[in-house]
Enzyme design. Sequence first.
Site, mmCIF file in Angstrom:
data_model
loop_
_atom_site.group_PDB
_atom_site.id
_atom_site.type_symbol
_atom_site.label_atom_id
_atom_site.label_comp_id
_atom_site.label_asym_id
_atom_site.label_seq_id
_atom_site.Cartn_x
_atom_site.Cartn_y
_atom_site.Cartn_z
ATOM 1 N N GLU A 36 -29.012 6.124 19.379
ATOM 2 C CA GLU A 36 -29.376 7.298 20.159
ATOM 3 C C GLU A 36 -29.924 6.848 21.510
ATOM 4 O O GLU A 36 -30.186 5.666 21.735
ATOM 5 C CB GLU A 36 -30.392 8.161 19.425
ATOM 6 N N ARG A 37 -30.037 7.821 22.422
ATOM 7 C CA ARG A 37 -30.502 7.506 23.771
ATOM 8 C C ARG A 37 -31.979 7.125 23.745
ATOM 9 O O ARG A 37 -32.739 7.598 22.890
ATOM 10 C CB ARG A 37 -30.292 8.694 24.718
ATOM 11 N N THR A 101 -15.827 11.782 23.310
ATOM 12 C CA THR A 101 -16.501 12.378 24.460
ATOM 13 C C THR A 101 -15.509 12.993 25.437
ATOM 14 O O THR A 101 -14.455 12.389 25.718
ATOM 15 C CB THR A 101 -17.326 11.304 25.195
ATOM 16 N N HIS A 157 -15.853 28.153 23.197
ATOM 17 C CA HIS A 157 -16.731 27.204 22.515
ATOM 18 C C HIS A 157 -18.149 27.741 22.490
ATOM 19 O O HIS A 157 -18.482 28.694 23.194
ATOM 20 C CB HIS A 157 -16.708 25.827 23.200
ATOM 21 N N LYS A 161 -22.037 23.893 24.892
ATOM 22 C CA LYS A 161 -21.038 23.009 25.490
ATOM 23 C C LYS A 161 -21.242 22.926 26.991
ATOM 24 O O LYS A 161 -21.443 23.939 27.657
ATOM 25 C CB LYS A 161 -19.625 23.510 25.169
HETATM 26 N N1 NAD Z 1 -12.696 14.763 20.588
HETATM 27 C C1 NAD Z 1 -13.111 15.673 19.708
HETATM 28 O O1 NAD Z 1 -12.447 15.941 18.678
HETATM 29 C C2 NAD Z 1 -14.441 16.338 19.919
HETATM 30 C C3 NAD Z 1 -14.961 17.238 18.985
HETATM 31 C C4 NAD Z 1 -16.266 17.742 19.197
HETATM 32 C C5 NAD Z 1 -16.980 17.374 20.326
HETATM 33 N N2 NAD Z 1 -16.407 16.531 21.213
HETATM 34 C C6 NAD Z 1 -17.135 16.053 22.397
HETATM 35 O O2 NAD Z 1 -18.152 15.175 21.960
HETATM 36 C C7 NAD Z 1 -19.246 15.223 22.877
HETATM 37 C C8 NAD Z 1 -20.521 15.487 22.116
HETATM 38 O O3 NAD Z 1 -20.455 16.796 21.563
HETATM 39 P P1 NAD Z 1 -21.716 17.318 20.674
HETATM 40 O O4 NAD Z 1 -21.509 18.768 20.448
HETATM 41 O O5 NAD Z 1 -21.916 16.400 19.531
HETATM 42 O O6 NAD Z 1 -22.908 17.124 21.737
HETATM 43 P P2 NAD Z 1 -24.463 16.881 21.422
HETATM 44 O O7 NAD Z 1 -25.159 17.100 22.730
HETATM 45 O O8 NAD Z 1 -24.867 17.635 20.223
HETATM 46 O O9 NAD Z 1 -24.517 15.329 21.032
HETATM 47 C C9 NAD Z 1 -24.440 14.304 22.005
HETATM 48 C C10 NAD Z 1 -25.441 13.230 21.580
HETATM 49 O O10 NAD Z 1 -25.285 12.075 22.412
HETATM 50 C C11 NAD Z 1 -26.571 11.556 22.653
HETATM 51 N N3 NAD Z 1 -26.578 10.641 23.803
HETATM 52 C C12 NAD Z 1 -26.522 10.944 25.116
HETATM 53 N N4 NAD Z 1 -26.597 9.821 25.867
HETATM 54 C C13 NAD Z 1 -26.701 8.782 24.998
HETATM 55 C C14 NAD Z 1 -26.833 7.379 25.137
HETATM 56 N N5 NAD Z 1 -26.868 6.787 26.347
HETATM 57 N N6 NAD Z 1 -26.933 6.614 24.017
HETATM 58 C C15 NAD Z 1 -26.882 7.192 22.786
HETATM 59 N N7 NAD Z 1 -26.772 8.532 22.574
HETATM 60 C C16 NAD Z 1 -26.678 9.306 23.679
HETATM 61 C C17 NAD Z 1 -27.442 12.793 22.857
HETATM 62 O O11 NAD Z 1 -28.817 12.486 22.722
HETATM 63 C C18 NAD Z 1 -26.911 13.695 21.739
HETATM 64 O O12 NAD Z 1 -27.606 13.485 20.538
HETATM 65 C C19 NAD Z 1 -18.875 16.275 23.923
HETATM 66 O O13 NAD Z 1 -18.267 15.643 25.035
HETATM 67 C C20 NAD Z 1 -17.824 17.110 23.197
HETATM 68 O O14 NAD Z 1 -16.914 17.752 24.078
HETATM 69 C C21 NAD Z 1 -15.173 16.011 21.039
HETATM 70 O O1 LIG Z 2 -17.884 21.268 20.651
HETATM 71 C C1 LIG Z 2 -17.303 20.676 21.594
HETATM 72 O O2 LIG Z 2 -17.859 20.329 22.665
HETATM 73 C C2 LIG Z 2 -15.853 20.360 21.444
HETATM 74 N N1 LIG Z 2 -15.335 19.580 22.354
HETATM 75 C C3 LIG Z 2 -13.974 19.122 22.355
HETATM 76 C C4 LIG Z 2 -13.278 19.610 23.609
HETATM 77 O O3 LIG Z 2 -13.939 19.546 24.695
HETATM 78 O O4 LIG Z 2 -12.111 20.005 23.515
HETATM 79 C C5 LIG Z 2 -13.236 19.464 21.075
HETATM 80 C C6 LIG Z 2 -13.574 20.785 20.548
HETATM 81 C C7 LIG Z 2 -15.074 20.916 20.312
#
Ligand code: NAD
Ligand SMILES: O=C(O)C1=N[C@H](C(=O)O)CCC1
Length: 270
Positions: A36-37, A101, A157, A161
């Site tokens: 975590e951060r 991400t 979303h 987000k």
């Molecule tokens: N590719 C996919 O299938 C998919 C699906 C869901 C979400 N996402 C993406 O994933 C990302 C996260 O989504 P989320 O809803 O979990 O967000 P979130 O904010 O709930 O979680 C992100 C986490 O990253 C942590 N973080 C930030 N900087 C950090 C660092 N330097 N070191 C360690 N940890 C750090 C934050 O503290 C937080 O806990 C977004 O970009 C989202 O669009 C992608």
């Molecule tokens: O919850 C999110 O944030 C999600 N991010 C991904 C996107 O940016 O497409 C995948 C869907 C959920």
Amino acid sequence: MEQPGIVVTGVSGRMGQMLARLVLGSDQARLVGAVERTGSDWIGKDLGQAMGGAANGVIVTDDAVSAIAQAQAIIDFTTPAATVGFAELAAQARAVHVIGTTGLSEDDLAAISRAARHAPIVRAGNMSLGVNLLVGLTRKVAATLGEDWDIEIVEAHHRHKVDAPSGTALMLGEAAAQGRNDALENLRTPARDGITGPRAEGSIGFAAIRGGDVVGEHDVIFCGQGERIVLRHLASDRAIFARGALRAALWGQDKGPGEYDMMDVLGLTS
Ligand SMILES: NC(=O)c1ccc[n+]([C@@H]2O[C@H](COP(=O)([O-])OP(=O)(O)OC[C@H]3O[C@@H](n4cnc5c(N)ncnc54)[C@H](O)[C@@H]3O)[C@@H](O)[C@H]2O)c1
Ligand SMILES: O=C(O)C1=N[C@H](C(=O)O)CCC1
């Protein structure tokens, strides 16, 4: 053969917790790090207890260097700045870097490409089977229908987000552009506001809705004269993304350095 050791970054996040639970429950991989951060109140805590359950002996750390150095894979759903840093560390460790991400800039993508010279990176804006199937369908429908069909992508979303349009919407837009033998950067119309003038011919429009606890909804709308075609994906559980990410981490174990996506992992490349 020992199961690959996986580090989950952003472990207190919506996806991070989902991923940690999935890896901990898997018989194909081991959770060897939870990052975590700096400043997170999860640092130093037992991960199991921090997630509201029994202690599991995995201590949350902000020392990504040490955690990643001994990992076979990193599953990373964090922020663009964090992901770029993890890519460098994964490259040094020759570990598979699974990047979920979204919201990455061109500079971020260039840094990731440099890291991919040294280790496999699997990056996808959406790691679900359903969306990656929809990407292929979108490319096919765009290729089949003529330029007189207007393509619009609408996504929804949750209220938390921070980036728009979604990475998924951009994947779908890129697939539609490829179906038309072009690139999205040449066709993209961002969210409309004000006196916009008539729709640019051949453009691909985007609109984003944010609110509530929507996990992820995407419509690819082909607007014709007298009819519309809508390709739709509705996500109701973040587990679909986590399952895709773990599958990618395992798939990448015998791959060489390079940039891969979920179409490669799922065997959907045309
Ligand atoms: N590719 C996919 O299938 C998919 C699906 C869901 C979400 N996402 C993406 O994933 C990302 C996260 O989504 P989320 O809803 O979990 O967000 P979130 O904010 O709930 O979680 C992100 C986490 O990253 C942590 N973080 C930030 N900087 C950090 C660092 N330097 N070191 C360690 N940890 C750090 C934050 O503290 C937080 O806990 C977004 O970009 C989202 O669009 C992608
Ligand atoms: O919850 C999110 O944030 C999600 N991010 C991904 C996107 O940016 O497409 C995948 C869907 C959920």
